[in-house]
Design an enzyme around this catalytic site. Structure first.
Site, PDB file in Angstrom:
ATOM      1  N   ASP A 291       0.808  -1.203  -0.002  1.00 57.40           N
ATOM      2  CA  ASP A 291      -0.131   0.047  -0.067  1.00 57.40           C
ATOM      3  C   ASP A 291       0.734   1.260  -0.019  1.00 57.40           C
ATOM      4  OD1 ASP A 291      -1.974   1.674   0.294  1.00 57.40           O
ATOM      5  OD2 ASP A 291      -2.528   1.316   2.406  1.00 57.40           O
ATOM      6  N   GLU A 325      -2.290  10.270  -0.923  1.00 62.12           N
ATOM      7  CA  GLU A 325      -3.675   9.423  -0.880  1.00 62.12           C
ATOM      8  C   GLU A 325      -3.927   9.168   0.509  1.00 62.12           C
ATOM      9  OE1 GLU A 325      -6.440   6.074  -0.651  1.00 62.12           O
ATOM     10  OE2 GLU A 325      -4.303   6.097  -0.033  1.00 62.12           O
ATOM     11  N   GLU A 326      -2.989   8.862   1.216  1.00 58.91           N
ATOM     12  CA  GLU A 326      -3.444   8.437   2.910  1.00 58.91           C
ATOM     13  C   GLU A 326      -3.991   9.157   3.667  1.00 58.91           C
ATOM     14  OE1 GLU A 326      -3.576   5.602   3.312  1.00 58.91           O
ATOM     15  OE2 GLU A 326      -2.220   4.150   2.167  1.00 58.91           O
TER      16      GLU A 326
END
Lengths: 467, 467
Positions: A291, A325-326
């Site tokens: 991820d 994104e996180e």
């Protein structure tokens, strides 16, 4: 003269036609499995750079690395796109224990949730109330919550086949747990880690305070699933136990970072853009290999595999390594904002952000006509055991690109192991299998090839091959 | 009275009908994912018993354990079936090095192949000739092979999607390498490990001497893929290098062992038998968790899941834990032989022997009519992402049960990681994912349920549900 030109065009088209889609896909998969670069790239990104939370030194190293690697590929353009990102820093390792009413303590594994405030420097100790839902909070009310730590312990449902569905059914505890608990006067929040395994690893992830004023923000941490079970069992025996935790995380001002972009300019329709991407930032506890290191290197390899397979795309194909994104989605929003400003027509976008596991297919956010065309390609994917073609979501970073008539899609790898690693210290390179990663890159490349060849928005009876 | 009986039968059938196949499958999968026993069983078998080569103490412990666990399930019958098995013992850890013509040595990782003879107690040292095929041997001839060690170095093909196809394309080097090389006067054989990874682990496996007299048998070992690459590269620089290896394995007389069998006796057709199985023996280097501990515990759980899901099979369902698949297939042969002697009509057999990875479907050895019926069930499996239904092989242990009109099948899990572990020290419990294992057990149970409900050998237009 004109007739010779037509003959030439005819012969050239014939030559293109001679390489069937079956053959092109075979070439792409063979290239990826025998000559892929995704695994070597991921090794570097995971083991030499490591976890790369937005605003960190590692995130900036990843930006530079991404740009340099794309430049080596001989693309038509490579550039950085500026984007301001949040900078949240974990600080010293968190510390926590359960203290029984008889003052016996047991250490437990926690980690601050991304965006959380710190505890008091001496830590926070309070009684605990366990809940499974926000409705539970309402039932308990301020009388039973005020001054306590709220412990969210609703587990992910193991009976769901897609682990993302299990995650979707639980993640509101992590994301909104603090703001909901603060309404009733809670002083802190402990959330069961979003994992289907029983193990000792806390899993971080983003959380929000919504519009809560700074002085009302309460610290929020994740606890490992084993220790969530322990805390719950302990509470059953000793409801007056206390929970202590200390975390020293800090939210700084936004800092400058970048999306990394590379492009093969289209030979026929250069103003129609395809995006293939993943996100370059990751959480800080592991290496961010699944991820979303996997999505990053697969997306990079899509452009390389197109070149290595001798495919000259008609449309402009961009790889975008999105930042943040996180904990903000700033990179995805920025990319879409700039594309809109420039009037760039983004007809297709594909994101890989579900781990580097064996690919099973794709999820599509598109029109019925586009989806019908996709279904007509299923036989081409069958030799590669790619079988999952469903309507649904695509990816967080590309979602701001959605228009009424473009195609967004997300790679869908096997999901069974994903949440064993997601946002935890176990998200490391050794948990990624080379062949599984390479099959994903090939599968993405094949879809890009087909959409580039046949186009989006097919007219009735004009979609791609029908088998 | 008769009319009341008919009414009762009608109501009972209605009641059965009320539970749709969709609902039964949902129950089976939920049971396996929330209440499965396969993972706990595999933990014990892998970590408390460990590798269990035929004839070893561990194999006998596994037999006792299997019987005891099946007895706890409240099946209608549990018994052991005697079978004589070969007993080959590895002995002291093997030792090997490459010695350059300038007498510099480099240690390399090898393991004796199962069934190989030992080297001279002082070891064997000889020059090396590298080949990729048996045709290479023929071209080199006795002149260039006699007195040397033959090094088989044909790698598994990475471009094939099924790793079992890659394995099938290489395994003759391991199985027949010694007997072929001995024809030309080779004194020993070193075989590249059957793995798609480049790592340091040697992978064992069975080999044959065919009809070769005892005095002509030459020792045969596998070398890790990294060291196969090293040996090959070294030979290019120094064709006069020598290879030394020492192994002290021994073949003993056959010993008594057992297949472990449990049965739920059929309610309507008790003389029609279903078999679900895996093999209890394993190689000795790892724990045999994937090969084939996974198949053993999944097969055991099929019978438990049928009971837990309230399914009373019409036919007799047997779980068979076969002994000695790895180096003899004696258990599979014995089971079929006894079944034939007793005139037992085995209408269906399913084997799981391809690792405990996410199930993708099944391979079938059956008539077109039976296969058509299977295809009619595909929609029932779609929610579980089970999509692979193809004609092909089934499993080694059940293959002796084949008749003209029965159905044999093999579970087909995702194959990408299988040969990272197969027959090597890395075949351990921690390499098995709980959910992936449980999904396999549920998928097997679902297929058994459907074949029991609808029967094999469907008449035209009488097969199961058609969607």
């Amino acid at each position: 003269m004109n007739r010779i030109l037509y003959l030439l065009i005819f012969l050239l088209s014939f030559n293109t036609y001679a390489q069937s889609d079956e053959e092109v896909l075979r070439t792409i998969y063979t290239q990826s499995l025998t000559n892929g670069k995704s695994y070597a790239w991921l090794d570097y990104l995971s083991n030499q750079i490591g976890g790369r939370l937005s605003g960190s030194l590692q995130a900036e190293r990843a930006v530079q690395w991404g740009k340099e690697e794309l430049e080596k590929l001989g693309l038509d353009k490579v550039w950085l796109q500026e984007v301001m990102v949040p900078k949240w820093v974990r600080g010293a390792k968190e510390y926590a224990y359960i203290e029984s009413s008889k003052k016996q303590t047991t250490n437990v594994n926690i980690c601050a949730l991304g965006g959380s405030v710190a505890t008091n420097p001496l830590g926070l100790k309070a009684k605990v109330v366990e809940v499974h839902t926000f409705e539970d909070l309402e039932k308990l009310g301020e009388a039973q919550i005020k001054g306590k730590i709220v412990f969210y312990n609703r587990p992910m449902q193991p009976e769901l086949i897609s682990t993302f569905s299990s995650y979707g059914g639980c993640v509101n505890q992590r994301y909104s747990g603090a703001v909901e608990a603060a309404k009733y006067g809670a002083v802190g929040v402990i959330v069961r880690s979003m994992s289907l395994r029983l193990d000792d690893l806390p899993h971080t992830g983003s959380m929000t305070y919504g519009n809560l004023p700074v002085e009302k923000r309460i610290p929020s941490a994740a606890i490992s699933t084993n220790h969530a079970e322990l805390l719950s069992a302990s509470l059953k025996l000793d409801k007056d136990l206390e929970f202590y935790f200390k975390q020293s995380c800090t939210q700084y001002d936004d800092v400058l970072s970048h999306n990394v972009i590379g492009e093969i300019t289209g030979s026929e329709f250069p103003n129609e853009y395809f995006v293939v991407g993943g996100h370059l930032d990751s959480w800080d506890l592991g290496d961010g290999a699944h991820d979303d290191g996997a999505g990053v290197v697969q997306s990079m390899d899509v452009l390389r595999l197109l070149k290595e397979s001798g495919i000259k795309p008609k449309r402009s194909i961009r790889v975008v390594l999105f930042m943040n994104e996180e904990n903000g989605l700033r990179g995805g929003r920025k990319y879409a904002e700039v594309a809109k400003q420039k009037g760039e027509n983004h007809v297709f976008a594909l994101e890989s952000d579900a781990g580097g596991f064996t690919p099973r297919g794709f999820s599509f956010d598109c029109s019925d006509a586009d989806f019908e065309q996709v279904l007509s390609w299923k036989p081409l994917f069958k030799p590669y055991l790619i079988h999952y073609f469903e309507k649904g979501g695509s990816g967080a970073d590309i979602s701001p690109l959605k228009t009424d008539n473009n195609v967004l899609c997300g790679l869908r790898p096997d999901s069974q192991r994903y949440f064993d690693h997601h946002h935890a210290a176990s998200d490391t390179f050794d948990a990624v299998n080379k062949r599984e990663l390479e099959l994903g890159a090939a599968t993405m490349t094949a879809l890009v090839y087909l959409f580039d060849k046949y186009g989006t928005n097919p007219l009735p009876n004009q979609s791609g091959i029908k088998n």
